[in-house]
Design an enzyme around this catalytic site. Structure first.
Site, short mmCIF file in Angstrom:
data_model
loop_
_atom_site.label_atom_id
_atom_site.label_comp_id
_atom_site.label_asym_id
_atom_site.label_seq_id
_atom_site.Cartn_x
_atom_site.Cartn_y
_atom_site.Cartn_z
N ALA A 1 0.93 -1.26 -0.06
CA ALA A 1 0.03 0.06 0.02
C ALA A 1 0.81 1.35 0.19
O ALA A 1 0.34 2.28 -0.37
CB ALA A 1 -0.70 -0.17 1.16
N LYS A 2 2.10 1.30 0.38
CA LYS A 2 2.97 2.22 0.51
C LYS A 2 3.38 3.18 -1.02
O LYS A 2 3.31 2.42 -1.77
CB LYS A 2 4.15 2.08 1.30
CG LYS A 2 4.00 1.53 2.77
CD LYS A 2 3.72 2.59 3.58
CE LYS A 2 3.39 1.90 5.09
NZ LYS A 2 2.28 1.03 5.47
N PRO A 3 3.58 4.45 -0.75
CA PRO A 3 4.01 4.89 -1.92
C PRO A 3 4.93 4.23 -2.84
O PRO A 3 4.62 3.98 -4.08
CB PRO A 3 4.58 6.34 -1.66
CG PRO A 3 4.08 6.53 -0.18
CD PRO A 3 3.93 5.33 0.45
#
Ligand SMILES: Cc1ncc(COP(=O)(O)O)c(C=O)c1O
Length: 375
Positions: A185-187
């Site tokens: 989910a992280k950038p």
């Protein structure tokens, strides 16, 4: 119209063939874990951030654990940590036998409140963990000053802030050590769990490198300088992250573009909606979180329009059942507790089409126009 929150399908679509190639190449080699691809990725993060030490590990939670252990956290040691955050920023302290000392947050930004930090520290405090959450950055200048005065080590939880800057300096390197998580989910989301520790501190760098791999120094195999963990990064994860890092700045720019549209639209809904629009930091828009009056009704309204949202986080950390043993009660952390009743995360990811951004803005604005009419 369906507007998903994370939309992994779209975020990874462009890389499908590349992922197949990586899995094939690693799967047909003899090198699965902590080999040349991990080594290359560490060097790339070093170039991207300017960090002296980059240590690739299995996930962000373990990066916190390793750093805290390297900083000497254990029984009898207190670590100051925000009352409003992801569980890892506190559980990692407790699982090492240390004591999490919660600090309330600023009511507007939701980040650690430097004044409350002064109030809560004691002679047993050794480390402070300012955390950047969602897209807002902790006030590192104020926290570093307090830390210097009181001889505290600063572990910057920059798990979600790779590429962010404060006064021109890179998030992760604003304190004594930091980390970046690559949870999908992280950038910079990977293909599985993963994270790196970053630091310019020789001791924390050297010890963390050993702690991630059973206390070995990477030179002499099966010689253990200390008790460590098996918390290494896989080659597939590293190879994919290297590939994605090449376009990371473009991804951040698109995230920023969407966030600025949201800021413009939602800034005018104050005081019913509160967003952090101050632009003194170069922020990474990991998720877009607003504080909203009638949050649950807004969420239902968005859901009825096909817009998925998330609540980060539904309870302040000191009031989570897992920390009941610390004996905190409602009202001990008023700002953190108030935010948990108001915070709502809206969809924001680099591949999000303008049409969806527009739809989210319309739906939120409509909801508050109705609220005004019935006020
Ligand atoms: C602020 C913060 N710190 C630490 C972590 C832990 O990272 P990971 O999920 O890679 O263990 C997260 C993950 O969501 C986070 O948001």
């Amino acid at each position: 119209m369906k507007i998903p929150f994370f939309n992994y399908a779209d975020r990874y679509a462009e890389d499908r063939e590349k992922i197949k190639e990586i899995v094939y190449n690693v799967g047909t080699s003899d090198n699965f874990i902590l080999k040349e691809r991990v080594n290359e990725f560490e060097q790339e993060i070093g170039r991207y951030t300017g960090a002296k030490y980059v240590i690739a590990v299995a996930n962000g939670t373990t990066a916190l654990t390793i750093l805290l252990k390297a900083m000497g956290v254990g029984p009898g040691v207190e670590v100051l940590t925000p009352a409003f955050s992801f569980i890892s920023t506190a559980s990692s302290i407790a699982l090492l036998g240390g004591t999490p000392v919660f600090v309330d947050v600023d009511p507007h930004t939701g980040m650690m409140d430097p004044d409350d930090l002064r109030r809560r520290m004691t002679s047993a405090s050794r480390v402070v963990i300012p955390t950047h959450l969602f897209s807002v950055m902790a006030d590192m200048k104020a926290i570093n000053e307090i830390a210097r005065e009181h001889n505290l080590i600063v572990l910057e939880d920059s798990a979600v802030a790779l590429g962010g800057r404060q006064n021109g300096a890179m998030a992760g390197l604003l304190g004594d050590a930091g980390l970046y998580s690559f949870f999908p989910a992280k950038p910079l989301g990977g293909i599985g769990d993963g994270a790196v520790i970053v630091t310019d501190n020789d001791d924390f760098g050297r010890i963390s490198r050993m702690l991630r791999n059973h206390g070995q120094d990477g030179i002499t195999r099966f010689y253990h300088h200390m008790l460590g963990y098996n918390n290494r990064m896989d080659e597939t994860v590293a190879a994919y992250l290297s590939h994605k890092l090449m376009r990371y700045d473009n991804l951040l720019n698109r995230r920023r573009e969407i966030a600025l549209k949201y800021n413009e639209a939602f800034g005018s809904l104050a005081p019913m909606v509160q967003v952090v629009t101050e632009a003194h930091d170069e922020r990474v828009y990991y998720t877009y979180v607003l504080q909203a009056e009638k949050r649950d009704e807004l969420r239902s309204h968005l859901q009825s329009r096909g817009i998925e949202t998330q609540i980060y986080y539904p309870a302040a950390l000191p009031l989570q059942p897992a920390f009941a043993y610390l004996g905190h009660k409602p009202g001990d952390f008023p700002n953190a507790e108030a935010i948990t009743g108001r915070s709502l995360a809206l969809p924001l990811y680099a591949e999000m089409p303008d049409e969806h951004v527009h739809e989210v803005i319309q739906a939120v604005s409509e909801f508050y126009a109705e609220v005004k009419i019935h006020a």
